[in-house]
Scaffold this active site. Sequence first.
Site, PDB file in Angstrom:
ATOM      1  N   CYS A  84     -98.580 -51.067  76.264  1.00  0.00           N
ATOM      2  CA  CYS A  84     -98.008 -49.987  75.461  1.00  0.00           C
ATOM      3  C   CYS A  84     -98.498 -50.019  74.022  1.00  0.00           C
ATOM      4  O   CYS A  84     -98.172 -49.128  73.232  1.00  0.00           O
ATOM      5  CB  CYS A  84     -96.488 -50.038  75.536  1.00  0.00           C
ATOM      6  N   HIS A 334     -92.527 -41.550  75.294  1.00  0.00           N
ATOM      7  CA  HIS A 334     -93.404 -42.716  75.261  1.00  0.00           C
ATOM      8  C   HIS A 334     -94.543 -42.621  76.294  1.00  0.00           C
ATOM      9  O   HIS A 334     -94.569 -43.332  77.281  1.00  0.00           O
ATOM     10  CB  HIS A 334     -92.557 -43.972  75.512  1.00  0.00           C
TER      11      HIS A 334
END
Lengths: 388, 388
Positions: A84, A334
């Site tokens: 991420c 996200h």
Amino acid sequence: MSNVRVVGTGITPFGNVPERTGRDLFAEASIAAFEDSGVPRDDVEAVFYGNFMGELAEHQGHQGPLMAEAAGVRAPATRYESACASSGVAVRDAVYRIRSGEADVVLVGGAERMTNLGTAGATEALAIAADDLWEVRAGMTFPGAYALMAKAYFSKFGGDREDLAHVAVKNHENALPNEKAQYRSAITVEDALEAPWVSTPLGLYDSCPISDGAAALVLTSEAYAEENDLDAPVAITGTGQGGDRLALHDREHLARSPAARKAGEEAYADAGVGAGDIDVAEVHDCFTIAEVLAIEALDIEGVGEGISAARDGRTTADGETPINLSGGLKAKGHPVGATGASQIAEVASLLAGEHPNSEHVEDATTGLAHNAGGTVASATVHVLEVVA
Amino acid sequence: MSNVRVVGTGITPFGNVPERTGRDLFAEASIAAFEDSGVPRDDVEAVFYGNFMGELAEHQGHQGPLMAEAAGVRAPATRYESACASSGVAVRDAVYRIRSGEADVVLVGGAERMTNLGTAGATEALAIAADDLWEVRAGMTFPGAYALMAKAYFSKFGGDREDLAHVAVKNHENALPNEKAQYRSAITVEDALEAPWVSTPLGLYDSCPISDGAAALVLTSEAYAEENDLDAPVAITGTGQGGDRLALHDREHLARSPAARKAGEEAYADAGVGAGDIDVAEVHDCFTIAEVLAIEALDIEGVGEGISAARDGRTTADGETPINLSGGLKAKGHPVGATGASQIAEVASLLAGEHPNSEHVEDATTGLAHNAGGTVASATVHVLEVVA
């Protein structure tokens, strides 16, 4: 050493668009970034592209050249992957490329297509950011990992689910004016506490969504920005990265993030600022507990004090240090490969007075973006300052 | 600008070891590199790791931190992916990191686990380096793509399968003394011509194998190498990268590699040398035709002349410019994430007089490593020189 100017930013709406490919999303973000920058595409000397799960979600590796093409750029392109934090690490190497004097203009960004996998499929794909041999095969996915971290925090430092609910309430509130945010709906503490469990003690509102989206940045050397008289008041003045053992069981304590601490210390030293100078920050709140751990690791809050920051108003929009004015991963969304670049775009926009939430940080001159991978086995921090 | 010294190199045997994980392979390569270097692990400031298909072959992303751990290093780590040029791009960013003054000691390398997928499975996994929407879904895999490139070459410049067979014969011959090579067996032109078809006009001996393996490099600044009195006579003095459209149908001509040409021109200019200065080179011969295209793109051979280079002895071990003295991807093997770093290790060893084939290049002072991704949509070139 020359500062690195943020001369153009572009973010797609984050959300649920399973029919759109990564190249389609990145094309949109890069068009916006070039329009914002006034820089001709032909001036771009290199492309730094972050993506995490393209192999699984799109059956597509080797995305560097593909994304240069999508952006209309004829420069060499590399794909960076750090779970991420994939576009966080891409930004770092872009900053070093400019600082080394080897490039004056670069395109940086990232994209992720996720929702086409479905929630369960995307959760399984995200799990490859953990240690396959020791964690994933034992059934661990990230909601479970962060639930363990939250329990460890409560056990060592106190606090409870209601404290975490205030983080979610704050970030949903911040997202209301952000047109790019996936969730533009206010929630209450009661909503959060009554929401379905995801992995105890974390509920639905403690968790960021699965998202599709892209973000792009045009970065230039100070000299290029000045020679071309670009409207680019904000610079990346500090960069830092930290690493840790990949598997959670190898950490010194589940409720500490030494990788984020190292990244922060390095970025502060690089910029010549301290944590007390940070006026506004975007931090990696993939779960509410992650925001708590991040602001402590970054010395914005003391150890054991981050848990009360949102509840007591220190990190709300009009608090001492507003955190995640974009809505954060929690409410803005996200799309993992896009997140790190989008955070820098948000901070640059906040500092430039061009963000829908800029009114909350009118005198801000210094901001920070913190991007994390996995259970913070990777972390990058960038300091941004108004320099012109 | 400081040169970047190659102070330690390590390569695992390349071959068929499906039971070994990427972390296991990279641990072995890094141990060898550290032993060769005399540099303590604690001095390493960053890790640059190349890997291509870990998501598919090992269900493992986020390999940066994992590989730092495997190498016994506590420094931040990033994974670089550019298909078969993954560790080539990792080396580039490592070079820039040192040149920018931000690091003195870095660990660079790559690994790939492939044979556990089987030949068909690995061929399918490799295909994600092509354009999924326009090439892979139409059934294209890389043997087919390079077959098209070979046909286009024959059609435009002449030459035939027998010319290509001489490339394979040469590279098998070169691999004989290389203990790390996957195939240490001499073949004849007849063997190559009579081998089973893979994709006409390419046969079995025109194609590199599926391989497991790893390579690691310890790189330092010139100042660090000198202060610590390291035995490190070879430096990376030039780096270059080129990019092209990902899909083969978008190229100007199927038998040209402008990305490799740009990478070469940039690396030559960076090092201040010309193609005529190159005494020895490792180039990306995933198929025999790829070696021909590479040496033309790098100006080691003129356009249309590369096809006869092996046959006429210009690129054999005792020829004018020996190409792929390691055995090349063809005979040494091609664990894709490891290849770029391993090429640099081979060239450094050849120039230092420590390679089993160094006797063929006793007076060599300047070498080159060329790493390519996909159908050369990505290419990196590094120039190495004896500087101490």
